[in-house]
Scaffold this active site. Sequence first.
Site, mmCIF file in Angstrom:
data_model
loop_
_atom_site.group_PDB
_atom_site.id
_atom_site.type_symbol
_atom_site.label_atom_id
_atom_site.label_comp_id
_atom_site.label_asym_id
_atom_site.label_seq_id
_atom_site.Cartn_x
_atom_site.Cartn_y
_atom_site.Cartn_z
ATOM 1 N N SER A 1 -14.062 -95.754 27.820
ATOM 2 C CA SER A 1 -14.229 -94.540 28.639
ATOM 3 C C SER A 1 -15.418 -93.703 28.171
ATOM 4 O O SER A 1 -16.188 -93.201 28.990
ATOM 5 C CB SER A 1 -12.947 -93.704 28.611
ATOM 6 O OG SER A 1 -11.896 -94.431 29.211
ATOM 7 N N HIS B 1 -8.665 -84.157 29.207
ATOM 8 C CA HIS B 1 -9.800 -85.049 29.453
ATOM 9 C C HIS B 1 -10.732 -84.462 30.515
ATOM 10 O O HIS B 1 -11.944 -84.531 30.395
ATOM 11 C CB HIS B 1 -9.304 -86.422 29.931
ATOM 12 C CG HIS B 1 -8.818 -87.286 28.811
ATOM 13 N ND1 HIS B 1 -9.621 -88.237 28.220
ATOM 14 C CD2 HIS B 1 -7.646 -87.342 28.170
ATOM 15 C CE1 HIS B 1 -8.932 -88.844 27.261
ATOM 16 N NE2 HIS B 1 -7.727 -88.321 27.209
ATOM 17 N N THR C 1 -11.180 -81.276 31.305
ATOM 18 C CA THR C 1 -11.911 -80.142 30.734
ATOM 19 C C THR C 1 -13.055 -80.651 29.854
ATOM 20 O O THR C 1 -14.178 -80.159 29.928
ATOM 21 C CB THR C 1 -10.951 -79.261 29.898
ATOM 22 O OG1 THR C 1 -9.835 -78.951 30.708
ATOM 23 C CG2 THR C 1 -11.635 -77.995 29.419
ATOM 24 N N ARG D 1 -14.692 -83.418 30.106
ATOM 25 C CA ARG D 1 -15.779 -84.003 30.887
ATOM 26 C C ARG D 1 -16.716 -82.948 31.469
ATOM 27 O O ARG D 1 -17.894 -83.220 31.690
ATOM 28 C CB ARG D 1 -15.213 -84.885 32.014
ATOM 29 C CG ARG D 1 -14.758 -86.258 31.532
ATOM 30 C CD ARG D 1 -14.485 -87.206 32.699
ATOM 31 N NE ARG D 1 -13.434 -86.711 33.576
ATOM 32 C CZ ARG D 1 -12.133 -86.981 33.434
ATOM 33 N NH1 ARG D 1 -11.727 -87.766 32.460
ATOM 34 N NH2 ARG D 1 -11.253 -86.499 34.266
#
Lengths: 171, 171, 171
Positions: B16, B50, B52, B54
Amino acid sequence: MARILLITGGARSGKSTFAEDRAAAYAPPWAYLATAEARDTEMTARIRLHQTRRGPDWHTHEDGTALVETLRRTEDGFGVRLVDCLTLWLSRLMEEDADIAAETGVLCDYLRGTKTPVILVGNEVGLGIVPANALARAFRDEAGRLNQAVAAVADEVVFMVAGLPMTVKPA
Amino acid sequence: MARILLITGGARSGKSTFAEDRAAAYAPPWAYLATAEARDTEMTARIRLHQTRRGPDWHTHEDGTALVETLRRTEDGFGVRLVDCLTLWLSRLMEEDADIAAETGVLCDYLRGTKTPVILVGNEVGLGIVPANALARAFRDEAGRLNQAVAAVADEVVFMVAGLPMTVKPA
Amino acid sequence: MARILLITGGARSGKSTFAEDRAAAYAPPWAYLATAEARDTEMTARIRLHQTRRGPDWHTHEDGTALVETLRRTEDGFGVRLVDCLTLWLSRLMEEDADIAAETGVLCDYLRGTKTPVILVGNEVGLGIVPANALARAFRDEAGRLNQAVAAVADEVVFMVAGLPMTVKPA
């Protein structure tokens, strides 16, 4: 073209398809050395289906654990022999309580000396969590050792990922 | 820059993070197509965290198994779409008893034709011992087939090991 | 020759043998930092056997989870240090309920700064089906994170397949 080619990888990574594609580069007919055992009707049907799909240039040999004997018998008359797969052969040897190190030695000696090409399909089974089951742990150890031994005598080794070959040992 | 990029690998191999790094090379905004389902408060909190992390250039889409519909809806207005991940999508399709081969076909047809880049994250789950559980065996077979199908239409495929990309299909 | 080399791969993929071969390129003596614990007579015998096989140029250090302390103590007087393996170290840290992120940070800080080469053996455990067992899931997550952290500070990373190294990060 490699004399001895080892194709390894995970489940459903495209090993068999790639093996058949590579075999097609050699002059037919081709010998298919099946190590899977037809234990039930479903398995028998599946084996027949694969056989039909491969077509008439392929001659299937099903001799259980007598792999090296079949390799000797197919030295002449075939452009290449495809062993599919080493891991099922190992699995059956373990069931028969055979001497795995000795059997591996005989196979590797044969591969070192043969003039007719051989393509062997292996399986990577040691990249998960340590299995809780002792037999599964023993099996993954033996499978790893067998792959190492065959890779050492192979002229080319590929590792399949998502249907694509990654070079481990260049031809 | 690849139009269709498949990033595959094991759990916690950095897929990811690498996917987000690669996405950053395209013009923002970027669409994040989440296939994970928020089944409990812990999972919901983790998904929000996750999101937030990004940052505001990412637009999150959570549409369950309706992946191709979301891809169609995000054709315009985004520099790239990130699908994270194929394996969770497959898992939900299997729960819904969907026709996996058909769904895979629709996805691959879409990927072949789209002009807006897509990065897809997959998982390699077939490199351990054969699971004792029949559903787990079926799942790893389907995951392998799905990865092969997407890899075949991808312009670039990488296999992540310890946070680093290994090239499977060069761009 | 790499200052920090990470060798990762599956079970029985030839990691330790390759690590010892690579160590032989440095001036002896060599320090062997064993993280395995001799919990029973069989394990003790196995450890002694390996020690004898490695020969007198190898100095074995068995200090449980005190890995960084042993690395500090072996800065002088050794051509290279071999840590075999990170995964057993992690396993023991988890048993002790240690702060894994903190321990990983201390190890990576040390590796960044040391002048005496270190070869580290890791294990890929995240390429099978998601384990049903929660502790196994936590372990594979931590193992993946640890491998990523060490790979990031390594000068060279290899992934072993069937006894052969594939380059992940070139030296």
